[in-house]
Scaffold this active site. Structure first.
Site, PDB file in Angstrom:
ATOM      1  N   HIS A  92      10.885  -9.610   0.096  1.00  0.00           N
ATOM      2  CA  HIS A  92      10.598  -8.182   0.028  1.00  0.00           C
ATOM      3  C   HIS A  92      11.887  -7.379   0.229  1.00  0.00           C
ATOM      4  O   HIS A  92      12.771  -7.801   0.980  1.00  0.00           O
ATOM      5  CB  HIS A  92       9.576  -7.807   1.105  1.00  0.00           C
ATOM      6  CG  HIS A  92       8.937  -6.479   0.907  1.00  0.00           C
ATOM      7  ND1 HIS A  92       9.526  -5.308   1.353  1.00  0.00           N
ATOM      8  CD2 HIS A  92       7.782  -6.117   0.312  1.00  0.00           C
ATOM      9  CE1 HIS A  92       8.747  -4.291   1.036  1.00  0.00           C
ATOM     10  NE2 HIS A  92       7.684  -4.742   0.409  1.00  0.00           N
TER      11      HIS A  92
ATOM     12  N   PHE B 160       6.259   1.876  -4.328  1.00  0.00           N
ATOM     13  CA  PHE B 160       7.657   2.055  -3.926  1.00  0.00           C
ATOM     14  C   PHE B 160       8.209   3.441  -4.246  1.00  0.00           C
ATOM     15  O   PHE B 160       9.336   3.760  -3.869  1.00  0.00           O
ATOM     16  CB  PHE B 160       8.570   0.984  -4.544  1.00  0.00           C
ATOM     17  CG  PHE B 160       8.298  -0.410  -4.059  1.00  0.00           C
ATOM     18  CD1 PHE B 160       8.691  -0.792  -2.783  1.00  0.00           C
ATOM     19  CD2 PHE B 160       7.639  -1.328  -4.844  1.00  0.00           C
ATOM     20  CE1 PHE B 160       8.445  -2.078  -2.317  1.00  0.00           C
ATOM     21  CE2 PHE B 160       7.378  -2.614  -4.393  1.00  0.00           C
ATOM     22  CZ  PHE B 160       7.787  -2.997  -3.126  1.00  0.00           C
TER      23      PHE B 160
ATOM     24  N   ASP C 299       0.853  -1.176   0.000  1.00  0.00           N
ATOM     25  CA  ASP C 299       0.000   0.000   0.000  1.00  0.00           C
ATOM     26  C   ASP C 299       0.894   1.233   0.000  1.00  0.00           C
ATOM     27  O   ASP C 299       2.105   1.122   0.164  1.00  0.00           O
ATOM     28  CB  ASP C 299      -1.005   0.006   1.165  1.00  0.00           C
ATOM     29  CG  ASP C 299      -0.379  -0.107   2.538  1.00  0.00           C
ATOM     30  OD1 ASP C 299       0.869  -0.186   2.640  1.00  0.00           O
ATOM     31  OD2 ASP C 299      -1.125  -0.094   3.527  1.00  0.00           O
TER      32      ASP C 299
ATOM     33  N   TYR D 299       3.022   4.667   0.811  1.00  0.00           N
ATOM     34  CA  TYR D 299       3.708   5.192   1.992  1.00  0.00           C
ATOM     35  C   TYR D 299       2.732   6.065   2.770  1.00  0.00           C
ATOM     36  O   TYR D 299       1.906   6.782   2.183  1.00  0.00           O
ATOM     37  CB  TYR D 299       4.926   6.012   1.585  1.00  0.00           C
ATOM     38  CG  TYR D 299       6.006   5.215   0.893  1.00  0.00           C
ATOM     39  CD1 TYR D 299       6.644   4.159   1.528  1.00  0.00           C
ATOM     40  CD2 TYR D 299       6.397   5.531  -0.407  1.00  0.00           C
ATOM     41  CE1 TYR D 299       7.647   3.438   0.897  1.00  0.00           C
ATOM     42  CE2 TYR D 299       7.402   4.811  -1.054  1.00  0.00           C
ATOM     43  CZ  TYR D 299       8.022   3.765  -0.390  1.00  0.00           C
ATOM     44  OH  TYR D 299       9.011   3.046  -1.020  1.00  0.00           O
TER      45      TYR D 299
END
Length: 220
Positions: free
Chosen positions: A187, A78, A65, A67
């Site tokens: 991740h 990102f 989701d 920031y």
């Protein structure tokens, strides 16, 4: 709803479904609240789709989701706005790009330059409350973005899906590996990057695949 025309056609069936009508009302209410803010700015909620038209997609990177800090999110997974310090995951992504391809660490964390080359930077949830990660999970966004992944899987060929972390890997479980390249890794967060994200070489592997299928490689 304003959306890039190719995506509007690909996702048009979703807009009148009960889950999406409920989601639309919920998000409108969230952005109207005075006691807390939601991100990204309302005008940028669908930036991933508007920045990378459906027919131009070559690579898909799936995030969780947006920031949740003030001024960070710009609607691309990102990515952060110019002038914002790199969040740890983004810093690790740039480090792997540099190690893998030799590209220099950029001055800006705005990944619009990737999106404009055909990299769909898609978060599973497109909005979030300030300082509350995953606060808009489970209200319908996942169903909508699943439909986006499904549309690409079914209607495009020879795409590259970069799935980092268990959530993204689960989201891409139904992708047809005979038609697309699916690359998975832990991740890029500091908690897991050293367990296999560093050294995954996804960026050079992506470009090798694109080149082999007659597509222009990404300038990472």
């Amino acid at each position: 709803m304003r959306l890039e025309q190719g995506w509007k056609e690909a996702l048009g069936a979703e807009f009148d479904k009960p889950y999406f009508l409920s989601l639309r009302d919920r998000i409108h209410a969230e952005y109207s609240r005075r006691d807390c803010r939601s991100f990204p700015p309302a005008a940028k909620v669908f930036s991933a789709f508007d920045s990378t038209p459906f027919d131009d997609v070559k690579v898909v990177i799936i995030g969780q989701d947006p920031y949740h800090g003030l001024g960070q999110a710009n609607g691309l997974a990102f990515s952060v706005n110019p002038g914002i310090d790199f969040p740890p995951s983004l810093r690790n992504i740039f480090q792997e790009v540099h190690t893998d391809t030799g590209a220099p660490i950029p001055a800006s964390g705005d990944l619009s330059r990737w999106a404009e080359q055909g990299v769909l930077l898609l978060n599973s949830s497109l909005t979030v409350r300030e300082h509350q990660p995953k606060s808009h999970s489970g209200i319908g966004w996942e169903q909508f973005t699943d439909a986006a992944v499904r549309a690409l899987n079914d209607n495009r060929d020879n795409l590259v899906f970069l799935l980092w972390g268990s959530d993204a890997i689960r989201k891409g479980a139904s992708i047809d590996r005979s038609r697309h390249l699916v690359l998975t890794a832990p991740h890029p967060s500091p908690l897991s990057a050293y367990r296999g994200f560093f050294g995954c070489r996804h960026f050079s592997k992506t470009n090798n695949y694109l080149t082999a299928h007659g597509k222009t490689p990404i300038q990472w």
